[in-house]
Design an enzyme around this catalytic site. Structure first.
Site, PDB file in Angstrom:
ATOM      1  N   CYS A  53      48.076  75.510  62.800  1.00 30.93           N
ATOM      2  CA  CYS A  53      46.660  75.439  63.155  1.00 30.93           C
ATOM      3  C   CYS A  53      46.439  75.693  64.644  1.00 30.93           C
ATOM      4  N   CYS A  58      44.100  78.280  62.935  1.00 25.95           N
ATOM      5  CA  CYS A  58      42.678  77.986  63.150  1.00 25.95           C
ATOM      6  C   CYS A  58      42.202  78.210  64.588  1.00 25.95           C
ATOM      7  N   LYS A  61      42.702  81.834  66.145  1.00 28.16           N
ATOM      8  CA  LYS A  61      41.822  82.697  65.337  1.00 28.16           C
ATOM      9  C   LYS A  61      40.369  82.530  65.749  1.00 28.16           C
ATOM     10  N   TYR A 201      40.835  84.549  53.017  1.00 29.93           N
ATOM     11  CA  TYR A 201      40.378  83.977  54.288  1.00 29.93           C
ATOM     12  C   TYR A 201      40.839  84.842  55.475  1.00 29.93           C
ATOM     13  N   GLU A 205      38.616  87.400  57.923  1.00 35.59           N
ATOM     14  CA  GLU A 205      38.428  86.939  59.305  1.00 35.59           C
ATOM     15  C   GLU A 205      38.974  87.965  60.303  1.00 35.59           C
ATOM     16  N   HIS A 468      12.543  72.263  62.618  1.00 33.84           N
ATOM     17  CA  HIS A 468      11.885  73.565  62.628  1.00 33.84           C
ATOM     18  C   HIS A 468      11.845  74.142  64.042  1.00 33.84           C
ATOM     19  N   GLU A 473      16.912  74.271  57.914  1.00 33.86           N
ATOM     20  CA  GLU A 473      15.825  73.561  57.235  1.00 33.86           C
ATOM     21  C   GLU A 473      15.584  74.108  55.822  1.00 33.86           C
TER      22      GLU A 473
HETATM   23  P1  FAD Z   1      51.915  73.409  59.842  1.00 38.31           P
HETATM   24  O1  FAD Z   1      50.743  73.253  60.715  1.00 38.31           O
HETATM   25  O2  FAD Z   1      52.309  74.790  59.465  1.00 38.31           O
HETATM   26  O3  FAD Z   1      53.125  72.684  60.568  1.00 38.31           O
HETATM   27  C1  FAD Z   1      54.438  72.754  60.097  1.00 38.31           C
HETATM   28  C2  FAD Z   1      55.363  72.616  61.291  1.00 38.31           C
HETATM   29  O4  FAD Z   1      56.682  72.399  60.834  1.00 38.31           O
HETATM   30  C3  FAD Z   1      55.420  73.864  62.156  1.00 38.31           C
HETATM   31  O5  FAD Z   1      55.106  73.540  63.483  1.00 38.31           O
HETATM   32  C4  FAD Z   1      56.862  74.345  62.033  1.00 38.31           C
HETATM   33  O6  FAD Z   1      57.364  74.915  63.225  1.00 38.31           O
HETATM   34  C5  FAD Z   1      57.575  73.059  61.700  1.00 38.31           C
HETATM   35  N1  FAD Z   1      58.836  73.221  60.981  1.00 38.31           N
HETATM   36  C6  FAD Z   1      59.053  73.959  59.879  1.00 38.31           C
HETATM   37  N2  FAD Z   1      60.327  73.825  59.478  1.00 38.31           N
HETATM   38  C7  FAD Z   1      60.914  72.962  60.357  1.00 38.31           C
HETATM   39  C8  FAD Z   1      62.209  72.420  60.450  1.00 38.31           C
HETATM   40  N3  FAD Z   1      63.169  72.702  59.566  1.00 38.31           N
HETATM   41  N4  FAD Z   1      62.480  71.585  61.480  1.00 38.31           N
HETATM   42  C9  FAD Z   1      61.529  71.263  62.396  1.00 38.31           C
HETATM   43  N5  FAD Z   1      60.266  71.744  62.330  1.00 38.31           N
HETATM   44  C10 FAD Z   1      59.975  72.583  61.320  1.00 38.31           C
HETATM   45  N6  FAD Z   1      42.821  75.861  58.192  1.00 38.31           N
HETATM   46  C11 FAD Z   1      41.579  75.378  58.455  1.00 38.31           C
HETATM   47  O7  FAD Z   1      41.261  74.251  58.047  1.00 38.31           O
HETATM   48  N7  FAD Z   1      40.672  76.117  59.171  1.00 38.31           N
HETATM   49  C12 FAD Z   1      40.983  77.348  59.662  1.00 38.31           C
HETATM   50  O8  FAD Z   1      40.140  77.978  60.314  1.00 38.31           O
HETATM   51  C13 FAD Z   1      42.283  77.861  59.421  1.00 38.31           C
HETATM   52  N8  FAD Z   1      42.622  79.067  59.907  1.00 38.31           N
HETATM   53  C14 FAD Z   1      43.895  79.531  59.690  1.00 38.31           C
HETATM   54  C15 FAD Z   1      44.229  80.782  60.194  1.00 38.31           C
HETATM   55  C16 FAD Z   1      45.482  81.297  59.982  1.00 38.31           C
HETATM   56  C17 FAD Z   1      45.825  82.653  60.542  1.00 38.31           C
HETATM   57  C18 FAD Z   1      46.442  80.544  59.245  1.00 38.31           C
HETATM   58  C19 FAD Z   1      47.822  81.088  59.025  1.00 38.31           C
HETATM   59  C20 FAD Z   1      46.112  79.308  58.731  1.00 38.31           C
HETATM   60  C21 FAD Z   1      44.836  78.780  58.942  1.00 38.31           C
HETATM   61  N9  FAD Z   1      44.449  77.549  58.436  1.00 38.31           N
HETATM   62  C22 FAD Z   1      43.186  77.073  58.662  1.00 38.31           C
HETATM   63  C23 FAD Z   1      45.373  76.727  57.630  1.00 38.31           C
HETATM   64  C24 FAD Z   1      46.014  75.604  58.490  1.00 38.31           C
HETATM   65  O9  FAD Z   1      46.574  76.171  59.652  1.00 38.31           O
HETATM   66  C25 FAD Z   1      47.082  74.880  57.689  1.00 38.31           C
HETATM   67  O10 FAD Z   1      46.529  74.418  56.482  1.00 38.31           O
HETATM   68  C26 FAD Z   1      47.659  73.687  58.463  1.00 38.31           C
HETATM   69  O11 FAD Z   1      48.204  74.082  59.691  1.00 38.31           O
HETATM   70  C27 FAD Z   1      48.736  73.002  57.616  1.00 38.31           C
HETATM   71  O12 FAD Z   1      49.319  71.940  58.347  1.00 38.31           O
HETATM   72  P2  FAD Z   1      50.795  71.456  57.999  1.00 38.31           P
HETATM   73  O13 FAD Z   1      51.030  70.244  58.831  1.00 38.31           O
HETATM   74  O14 FAD Z   1      50.972  71.356  56.547  1.00 38.31           O
HETATM   75  O15 FAD Z   1      51.757  72.641  58.478  1.00 38.31           O
HETATM   76  P1  NDP Z   2      44.247  83.805  50.475  1.00 40.84           P
HETATM   77  O1  NDP Z   2      44.834  83.171  49.282  1.00 40.84           O
HETATM   78  O2  NDP Z   2      42.937  83.353  50.960  1.00 40.84           O
HETATM   79  O3  NDP Z   2      44.141  85.373  50.238  1.00 40.84           O
HETATM   80  C1  NDP Z   2      45.243  86.125  49.842  1.00 40.84           C
HETATM   81  C2  NDP Z   2      44.787  87.558  49.582  1.00 40.84           C
HETATM   82  O4  NDP Z   2      45.931  88.353  49.331  1.00 40.84           O
HETATM   83  C3  NDP Z   2      43.875  87.674  48.376  1.00 40.84           C
HETATM   84  O5  NDP Z   2      42.892  88.630  48.630  1.00 40.84           O
HETATM   85  C4  NDP Z   2      44.836  88.160  47.289  1.00 40.84           C
HETATM   86  O6  NDP Z   2      44.197  88.949  46.324  1.00 40.84           O
HETATM   87  C5  NDP Z   2      45.761  89.038  48.105  1.00 40.84           C
HETATM   88  N1  NDP Z   2      47.065  89.219  47.467  1.00 40.84           N
HETATM   89  C6  NDP Z   2      47.938  88.249  47.126  1.00 40.84           C
HETATM   90  N2  NDP Z   2      49.034  88.798  46.571  1.00 40.84           N
HETATM   91  C7  NDP Z   2      48.826  90.138  46.535  1.00 40.84           C
HETATM   92  C8  NDP Z   2      49.595  91.241  46.060  1.00 40.84           C
HETATM   93  N3  NDP Z   2      50.792  91.064  45.500  1.00 40.84           N
HETATM   94  N4  NDP Z   2      49.074  92.469  46.179  1.00 40.84           N
HETATM   95  C9  NDP Z   2      47.865  92.655  46.752  1.00 40.84           C
HETATM   96  N5  NDP Z   2      47.085  91.647  47.218  1.00 40.84           N
HETATM   97  C10 NDP Z   2      47.577  90.407  47.116  1.00 40.84           C
HETATM   98  O7  NDP Z   2      45.388  83.691  51.589  1.00 40.84           O
HETATM   99  P2  NDP Z   2      45.361  83.996  53.144  1.00 40.84           P
HETATM  100  O8  NDP Z   2      46.683  84.592  53.427  1.00 40.84           O
HETATM  101  O9  NDP Z   2      44.136  84.713  53.540  1.00 40.84           O
HETATM  102  O10 NDP Z   2      45.317  82.534  53.759  1.00 40.84           O
HETATM  103  C11 NDP Z   2      46.258  81.542  53.347  1.00 40.84           C
HETATM  104  C12 NDP Z   2      45.605  80.201  53.278  1.00 40.84           C
HETATM  105  O11 NDP Z   2      45.411  79.689  54.593  1.00 40.84           O
HETATM  106  C13 NDP Z   2      44.209  80.193  52.667  1.00 40.84           C
HETATM  107  O12 NDP Z   2      44.258  80.130  51.280  1.00 40.84           O
HETATM  108  C14 NDP Z   2      43.594  78.967  53.265  1.00 40.84           C
HETATM  109  O13 NDP Z   2      44.002  77.856  52.518  1.00 40.84           O
HETATM  110  C15 NDP Z   2      44.234  78.925  54.647  1.00 40.84           C
HETATM  111  N6  NDP Z   2      43.312  79.518  55.641  1.00 40.84           N
HETATM  112  C16 NDP Z   2      42.122  78.904  55.877  1.00 40.84           C
HETATM  113  C17 NDP Z   2      41.223  79.439  56.764  1.00 40.84           C
HETATM  114  C18 NDP Z   2      39.928  78.756  57.000  1.00 40.84           C
HETATM  115  O14 NDP Z   2      39.789  77.606  56.622  1.00 40.84           O
HETATM  116  N7  NDP Z   2      38.958  79.418  57.621  1.00 40.84           N
HETATM  117  C19 NDP Z   2      41.508  80.660  57.493  1.00 40.84           C
HETATM  118  C20 NDP Z   2      42.790  81.231  57.170  1.00 40.84           C
HETATM  119  C21 NDP Z   2      43.645  80.674  56.280  1.00 40.84           C
HETATM  120  P3  NDP Z   2      43.539  88.294  45.002  1.00 40.84           P
HETATM  121  O15 NDP Z   2      42.323  87.569  45.444  1.00 40.84           O
HETATM  122  O16 NDP Z   2      43.274  89.474  44.147  1.00 40.84           O
HETATM  123  O17 NDP Z   2      44.569  87.367  44.441  1.00 40.84           O
END
Ligand code: FAD
Ligand code: NDP
Length: 493
Positions: A53, A58, A61, A201, A205, A468, A473
């Site tokens: 995140c 998050c 991004k 997502y 984005e 408003h 609203e």
């Molecule tokens: P993580 O935050 O992934 O943390 C896992 C940690 O474990 C990492 O720091 C990693 O380095 C560490 N780790 C892994 N293996 C080991 C190991 N063996 N030893 C030590 N450390 C290790 N969610 C939202 O709510 N809003 C958003 O706008 C949003 N935008 C996103 C945009 C992108 C591009 C992505 C990829 C995700 C986004 N998400 C968003 C999803 C959100 O980031 C995740 O749901 C959240 O970070 C999950 O938290 P977590 O603690 O499960 O894992």
């Molecule tokens: P999503 O699950 O949102 O989207 C994955 C996309 O990849 C879908 O359009 C899916 O298509 C497509 N896809 C999957 N497999 C294939 C394949 N084999 N061939 C072609 N297309 C494929 O995952 P994201 O990677 O965008 O994000 C991962 C997660 O991270 C999200 O689900 C969300 O939980 C979290 N996230 C949250 C954000 C937020 O809160 N703003 C921002 C970014 C990430 P189809 O729909 O047809 O299956």
């Protein structure tokens, strides 16, 4: 000799930090949290306190979304009498954007946040141990440092919070494509077109980020296998987002299947694909980003030897209290693939701490979790979509829809509609879902999520006095029902 703790947490991401901090500060547990050394692009050896995140999700991004949104502001400013130079080199005819300087500022802020997260743990008396953790048995974790040194930690409870990793789609030349980690660390944008694969997502984005920051003359394509973006969201909202993306100059390529990515030179690629009609096509471009989903990060942490059960998506199987099948081993966040959002990982972390150390087994509550897609303009939602509500409650649903041109656009001249939607249970009058596509939707939805959590009825929405003039609203002034989906069976409410 092994060091003794009450809790060892693997991963200092959203869930791991919250769980460790609460276990230590609220319940007095002696906690160690293990995290890989900091870096922007994650790998087997790179991570950093704050996790996905904060470092590569998050937060960075959203900073780039803010940066990209100025393209819209410049274009709209003209309509309000601002004398900007006509048709600049940037998106929407605005000034050219300098990606490299935005990236430097982003890196500075993320580096600051990474050390803030280290301090959060330190201030909570949690030992942040840098290295790669793996379970040796249910109560022993081995940490291997960057220099190869090994430490053994022992604890009654081990929490796995290792998050997830991006997954690409298999095709020849897939290694020439980047994923979200690399996209958030790009030092420059290529001179040519950009193709984003996927329609979830991350894909929607990043299409907006690239469209807003890339030069006006460079195309941004969004290629996906389905017919519409954002599967799983309310259908009308998906249609609205799709229309908005097109209006904002993103070229949508639905129904397409990438088959091969050829690299001819730096930022010189050809993406081969099959189009919706089944014909082979090729697209010259400078960058291909795969945003095609994520998978739980379960490899190399000793789960197999310990017999920790995984589901069919390789997510760690947990019960409603985040307990795995191995006593003393718990798991939260993306590695369990429940709802993969930061606030959900936080909720699971807090519930875990209470269950494990607070003397009260506590379930996370997954009802009415709001979320937003930060495409431009954003989509935000809480509760049931119309389609889910009709299915879950066997019809008996009233739908209120408002589609209007935001006041700001009447003068700026932007041809874009905001969509707001309420899903109401016809019999009980309970509001089951709120959805919005339009400026500030995520900010508005957070407040509405409280109303839904409290079980608000449509009559209570109607009794609420609006602010408003705002777009928000409209949510308390929707009086004319757009349609009723009649009952087809027994309602669950
Ligand atoms: P993580 O935050 O992934 O943390 C896992 C940690 O474990 C990492 O720091 C990693 O380095 C560490 N780790 C892994 N293996 C080991 C190991 N063996 N030893 C030590 N450390 C290790 N969610 C939202 O709510 N809003 C958003 O706008 C949003 N935008 C996103 C945009 C992108 C591009 C992505 C990829 C995700 C986004 N998400 C968003 C999803 C959100 O980031 C995740 O749901 C959240 O970070 C999950 O938290 P977590 O603690 O499960 O894992
Ligand atoms: P999503 O699950 O949102 O989207 C994955 C996309 O990849 C879908 O359009 C899916 O298509 C497509 N896809 C999957 N497999 C294939 C394949 N084999 N061939 C072609 N297309 C494929 O995952 P994201 O990677 O965008 O994000 C991962 C997660 O991270 C999200 O689900 C969300 O939980 C979290 N996230 C949250 C954000 C937020 O809160 N703003 C921002 C970014 C990430 P189809 O729909 O047809 O299956």
């Amino acid at each position: 000799m092994a060091e003794e703790f009450d809790l060892v947490t693997l991963g200092a991401g959203s869930g791991g930090v919250r769980a460790s901090r609460f276990a230590a500060t609220l319940y007095g547990a002696k906690v160690a949290c293990i995290e890989l050394p900091f870096g922007f692009v994650s790998s087997e050896t790179v991570g950093g306190a704050g996790g996905t995140c904060v470092i590569r999700g998050c937060v960075p991004k959203k900073l780039l979304v803010y940066g990209a949104a100025y393209a819209e502001e410049f274009a709209d400013a003209r309509g309000f009498g601002w004398g900007l130079p006509a048709a600049g080199a940037g998106a929407e005819g605005g000034p050219a954007h300098d990606w490299a300087s935005l990236m430097k500022l982003k890196e500075k802020e993320i580096t600051r946040l990474n050390s803030t997260y280290g301090n959060i743990l330190k201030n909570a008396n949690v030992a942040l141990i840098e290295g790669r953790g793996a379970l040796k048995d249910a109560h022993t974790v081995e940490v291997t440092g960057a220099d190869g040194s090994v430490r053994l930690l022992k604890a009654k409870n081990v929490l796995i919070a290792t998050g997830g990793v991006a997954t690409g789609i298999p095709m020849e030349g897939a290694e020439h494509a980047i994923m979200s980690d690399e996209a958030l660390a790009l030092q420059s944008l290529p001179p040519g077109p950009i193709v984003v694969l996927g329609a979830g997502y991350i894909a929607t984005e990043f299409a907006g980020i690239f469209r807003g920051t890339h030069g006006a003359q460079h195309a941004v394509h969004l290629m996906f296998r389905g017919d519409k973006v954002l599967r799983g969201f309310d259908e009308e909202c998906r249609d609205q987002v799709q229309e908005n993306l097109t209006r904002r100059g993103i070229n949508l390529l639905p129904g397409c299947k990438p088959t091969k990515l050829e690299k001819h030179g730096e930022a010189d690629l050809t993406l081969h694909y099959t189009d919706a009609a089944g014909a082979a096509q090729a697209l010259k471009c400078g960058l291909v980003m795969m945003a095609t989903g994520r998978k739980p990060r379960v490899e190399g942490i000793g789960l197999e030897a310990l017999g920790v059960a995984l589901d069919e998506h390789s997510a760690i199987k947990v019960d409603e209290y985040s307990r795995t099948n191995v006593p003393g081993v718990w798991a939260i966040g993306d590695v369990t693939n429940r709802i993969n959002l930061t606030p959900v990982a936080l909720m699971e972390g807090m519930a875990f701490a209470k269950s494990c150390f607070g003397g009260e087994l506590t379930k996370p509550d997954y009802r009415n979790v709001a979320s937003a897609v930060f495409c431009q303009p954003p989509l935000a939602t809480v509760g049931y979509t119309e389609e889910q509500a009709v299915q879950e409650f066997a019809g008996n649903i009233d739908v209120y829809v408002s589609r209007f041109r935001p006041m700001k656009y009447t003068i700026s001249g932007r041809e874009e509609k905001t969509l707001m939607k309420l899903i109401v249970h016809a019999e009980s009058d309970v509001v089951l879902g709120c959805h919005m596509v339009g400026p500030d939707a995520p900010e508005i939805m957070q407040g509405l999520a409280i109303a839904l959590k409290c079980g608000a009825t449509k009559a209570q929405f109607d009794a609420t006095v609006g602010i408003h003039p705002t777009a928000a609203e409209e949510f308390v002034t929707m009086r004319s029902r757009s349609r009723r989906v009649p009952a087809t069976g027994t309602s669950k409410l």
